[in-house]
Design an enzyme around this catalytic site. Structure first.
Site, PDB file in Angstrom:
ATOM      1  N   CYS A 116      33.879  27.862  -8.427  1.00 39.18           N
ATOM      2  CA  CYS A 116      35.346  27.827  -8.323  1.00 39.18           C
ATOM      3  C   CYS A 116      35.901  28.875  -7.367  1.00 39.18           C
ATOM      4  O   CYS A 116      37.027  28.750  -6.893  1.00 39.18           O
ATOM      5  CB  CYS A 116      35.986  27.984  -9.696  1.00 39.18           C
ATOM      6  N   HIS A 258      43.412  29.944  -9.030  1.00 40.62           N
ATOM      7  CA  HIS A 258      42.502  28.847  -9.341  1.00 40.62           C
ATOM      8  C   HIS A 258      43.066  28.063 -10.525  1.00 40.62           C
ATOM      9  O   HIS A 258      43.461  28.646 -11.539  1.00 40.62           O
ATOM     10  CB  HIS A 258      41.121  29.395  -9.676  1.00 40.62           C
ATOM     11  N   ASN A 288      40.757  20.866 -13.217  1.00 34.40           N
ATOM     12  CA  ASN A 288      39.999  21.901 -12.500  1.00 34.40           C
ATOM     13  C   ASN A 288      39.095  21.205 -11.474  1.00 34.40           C
ATOM     14  O   ASN A 288      38.115  20.562 -11.846  1.00 34.40           O
ATOM     15  CB  ASN A 288      39.174  22.701 -13.517  1.00 34.40           C
TER      16      ASN A 288
HETATM   17  O1  UT7 Z   1      36.959  27.306 -13.436  1.00 31.09           O
HETATM   18  C1  UT7 Z   1      36.522  28.305 -14.288  1.00 31.09           C
HETATM   19  C2  UT7 Z   1      35.856  27.623 -15.352  1.00 31.09           C
HETATM   20  N1  UT7 Z   1      36.512  27.240 -16.531  1.00 31.09           N
HETATM   21  C3  UT7 Z   1      37.565  27.804 -17.132  1.00 31.09           C
HETATM   22  O2  UT7 Z   1      38.229  28.661 -16.625  1.00 31.09           O
HETATM   23  C4  UT7 Z   1      37.839  27.329 -18.521  1.00 31.09           C
HETATM   24  C5  UT7 Z   1      38.103  28.490 -19.454  1.00 31.09           C
HETATM   25  N2  UT7 Z   1      38.245  28.097 -20.854  1.00 31.09           N
HETATM   26  C6  UT7 Z   1      39.259  27.334 -21.293  1.00 31.09           C
HETATM   27  O3  UT7 Z   1      40.084  26.890 -20.519  1.00 31.09           O
HETATM   28  C7  UT7 Z   1      39.371  27.090 -22.764  1.00 31.09           C
HETATM   29  O4  UT7 Z   1      38.476  27.922 -23.452  1.00 31.09           O
HETATM   30  C8  UT7 Z   1      39.086  25.606 -23.165  1.00 31.09           C
HETATM   31  C9  UT7 Z   1      40.207  24.715 -22.663  1.00 31.09           C
HETATM   32  C10 UT7 Z   1      37.770  25.155 -22.580  1.00 31.09           C
HETATM   33  C11 UT7 Z   1      39.031  25.476 -24.671  1.00 31.09           C
HETATM   34  O5  UT7 Z   1      40.272  25.935 -25.240  1.00 31.09           O
HETATM   35  P1  UT7 Z   1      40.272  26.998 -26.415  1.00 31.09           P
HETATM   36  O6  UT7 Z   1      41.691  27.192 -26.793  1.00 31.09           O
HETATM   37  O7  UT7 Z   1      39.485  28.186 -25.975  1.00 31.09           O
HETATM   38  O8  UT7 Z   1      39.548  26.218 -27.557  1.00 31.09           O
HETATM   39  P2  UT7 Z   1      38.247  26.635 -28.384  1.00 31.09           P
HETATM   40  O9  UT7 Z   1      37.041  26.554 -27.524  1.00 31.09           O
HETATM   41  O10 UT7 Z   1      38.539  27.903 -29.103  1.00 31.09           O
HETATM   42  O11 UT7 Z   1      38.184  25.487 -29.434  1.00 31.09           O
HETATM   43  C12 UT7 Z   1      39.188  25.351 -30.464  1.00 31.09           C
HETATM   44  C13 UT7 Z   1      38.886  24.081 -31.238  1.00 31.09           C
HETATM   45  C14 UT7 Z   1      37.419  23.934 -31.637  1.00 31.09           C
HETATM   46  O12 UT7 Z   1      37.385  23.306 -32.887  1.00 31.09           O
HETATM   47  P3  UT7 Z   1      37.177  24.166 -34.234  1.00 31.09           P
HETATM   48  O13 UT7 Z   1      35.865  24.880 -34.065  1.00 31.09           O
HETATM   49  O14 UT7 Z   1      38.341  25.093 -34.299  1.00 31.09           O
HETATM   50  O15 UT7 Z   1      37.169  23.110 -35.301  1.00 31.09           O
HETATM   51  C15 UT7 Z   1      36.855  22.999 -30.600  1.00 31.09           C
HETATM   52  O16 UT7 Z   1      35.749  22.263 -31.062  1.00 31.09           O
HETATM   53  O17 UT7 Z   1      39.172  22.946 -30.403  1.00 31.09           O
HETATM   54  C16 UT7 Z   1      38.036  22.081 -30.375  1.00 31.09           C
HETATM   55  N3  UT7 Z   1      38.017  21.398 -29.091  1.00 31.09           N
HETATM   56  C17 UT7 Z   1      38.686  20.260 -28.865  1.00 31.09           C
HETATM   57  N4  UT7 Z   1      39.422  19.490 -29.679  1.00 31.09           N
HETATM   58  C18 UT7 Z   1      39.967  18.378 -29.146  1.00 31.09           C
HETATM   59  C19 UT7 Z   1      37.400  21.787 -27.942  1.00 31.09           C
HETATM   60  N5  UT7 Z   1      37.653  20.875 -26.968  1.00 31.09           N
HETATM   61  C20 UT7 Z   1      38.433  19.925 -27.524  1.00 31.09           C
HETATM   62  C21 UT7 Z   1      39.021  18.744 -27.034  1.00 31.09           C
HETATM   63  N6  UT7 Z   1      39.772  18.013 -27.872  1.00 31.09           N
HETATM   64  N7  UT7 Z   1      38.886  18.332 -25.752  1.00 31.09           N
END
Ligand code: UT7
Length: 337
Positions: A116, A258, A288
């Site tokens: 990225c 980004h 992204n």
């Molecule tokens: O380009 C550089 C690379 N990438 C990034 O910069 C991405 C950086 N990270 C993020 O943007 C965020 O961490 C994500 C968008 C990937 C995830 O968001 P989050 O608020 O950090 O969610 P989380 O990983 O803490 O997950 C919260 C909950 C989990 O469920 P439980 O364990 O609380 O029951 C996940 O399993 O949300 C769940 N979850 C989803 N639910 C519905 C994760 N992805 C999804 C989804 N739909 N697509």
């Protein structure tokens, strides 16, 4: 203040291209355990573009590259750099083929993989070639088809990535001109390599003699530490590049971060104590797009009139590696589609 006549890379053309197929959050929710509400709330993304059969990264790169050359008024470049992590093949690099399809056979061309942060690294590389007198005009393309390395069962990565390409032309000029790039701040931290990784497909897995685990050919991401690192690294790097440029935060009209997650951009804005309105945003429409993210958000903003000649712009990016990079420029008069 005396004019700065040092040789510098000056932005003189920009072009973008997205594959036509739109995948909405609702469409994803029909295939995976997710919802439009979750994706919009946690990422700000509403839809992304995805390639169709027969397309590959080079197809997107050629389309964006051709538009950038047209915007620059011609194809007389003497270097082509394609920033990508999803080349058409592991070998050879994609850039020579892209250059040839743009009518640039014979011109030096190479790929640059900094994920990225790849586009900012490629800008710095092109600027270095120009400053050293190795090149006069450089086509820099950021192109990725990251949906081709995603695990179709991983709802987290499926929600945030999309395909796309953006390109710019840089010409030799002087550091005091509108469009002059720099200074740059670049950095990396390989201790975070496992946070965003495609484990298999490289020499490590092939050389180990281990049988290939099909799960390892896909991209994996540890979202929360990546989120925290993205906010911290882009905020720090933005501060450093401003110091190097002798600009203050209040001098910056537009921040081009980004585009990975609107919440990351909001957190950077809060860290820097800058109103979010000054941050360009198109992640809602494209997701992204990895190396294409920065030229796409700049091209979209210029086309929409959100970025106009004379605006002082700070560009900052972060991604797998870990790697990050920032630069500044004053937006020049450009032909924008
Ligand atoms: O380009 C550089 C690379 N990438 C990034 O910069 C991405 C950086 N990270 C993020 O943007 C965020 O961490 C994500 C968008 C990937 C995830 O968001 P989050 O608020 O950090 O969610 P989380 O990983 O803490 O997950 C919260 C909950 C989990 O469920 P439980 O364990 O609380 O029951 C996940 O399993 O949300 C769940 N979850 C989803 N639910 C519905 C994760 N992805 C999804 C989804 N739909 N697509």
């Amino acid at each position: 203040m005396t004019a700065d006549h040092r040789r510098a890379a000056v932005l003189c053309g920009i072009g973008t291209w997205l594959p036509p197929r739109v995948v909405t959050n609702d469409e994803l929710a029909r295939q995976l355990d997710t919802s439009d509400e979750w994706i919009r709330k946690r990422t700000g993304i509403r839809e992304r573009r995805v390639i169709e059969p027969g397309m590959s990264t080079s197809v997107l790169a050629v389309e964006a590259g051709a538009r950038a050359l047209k915007s620059a008024g011609g194809a007389d470049v003497d270097l082509v750099i394609v920033a990508t992590t999803t080349p058409d093949h592991p070998c050879p690099s994609t850039a020579p083929e892209v250059a040839s399809r743009l009518g640039l056979s014979g011109v030096p061309a190479f790929d640059l993989n900094a994920v990225c942060a790849g586009f900012v690294y490629a800008l710095a590389t092109a600027a270095g070639h120009i400053a050293a007198g190795i090149a006069e005009r450089v086509l820099v393309i950021g192109a990725d088809t990251f949906t081709t390395v995603l695990n179709p069962e991983d709802r987290t990565t499926a929600a945030i990535f999309g395909d796309g390409a953006g390109a710019v032309v840089l010409r030799a000029g002087t550091a005091d001109e509108p469009g002059a790039l720099g200074p740059f701040d670049l950095g990396s931290d390989g201790t975070g390599a496992d946070l965003l990784i495609v484990p298999a497909g490289g020499s490590e897995q092939r050389g180990s003699g281990r049988p290939l685990d099909p799960a390892d050919v896909h991209f994996r991401m540890d979202g929360q530490p990546v989120f925290r690192n993205a906010v911290a690294r882009m905020s720090e790097s933005a501060g450093k590049v401003l110091d190097n440029a002798g600009w203050r935060l209040e001098d910056v009209d537009r921040f081009a971060c980004h585009q990975a997650n609107a919440r990351i951009i909001g957190a950077v804005a809060r860290n820097l104590r800058v109103p979010e309105e000054r941050f360009l945003l198109n992640v809602d429409r494209v997701g992204n797009t990895v190396a294409a993210s920065i030229p796409l958000v700049l091209g979209d903003a210029a086309a929409a009139g959100e970025l106009v000649p004379g605006n002082r712009v700070l560009v900052t990016s972060f991604g797998a590696g870990l790697g990050w990079g920032s630069t500044v420029l004053t937006w020049p008069e450009l032909v924008v589609e």
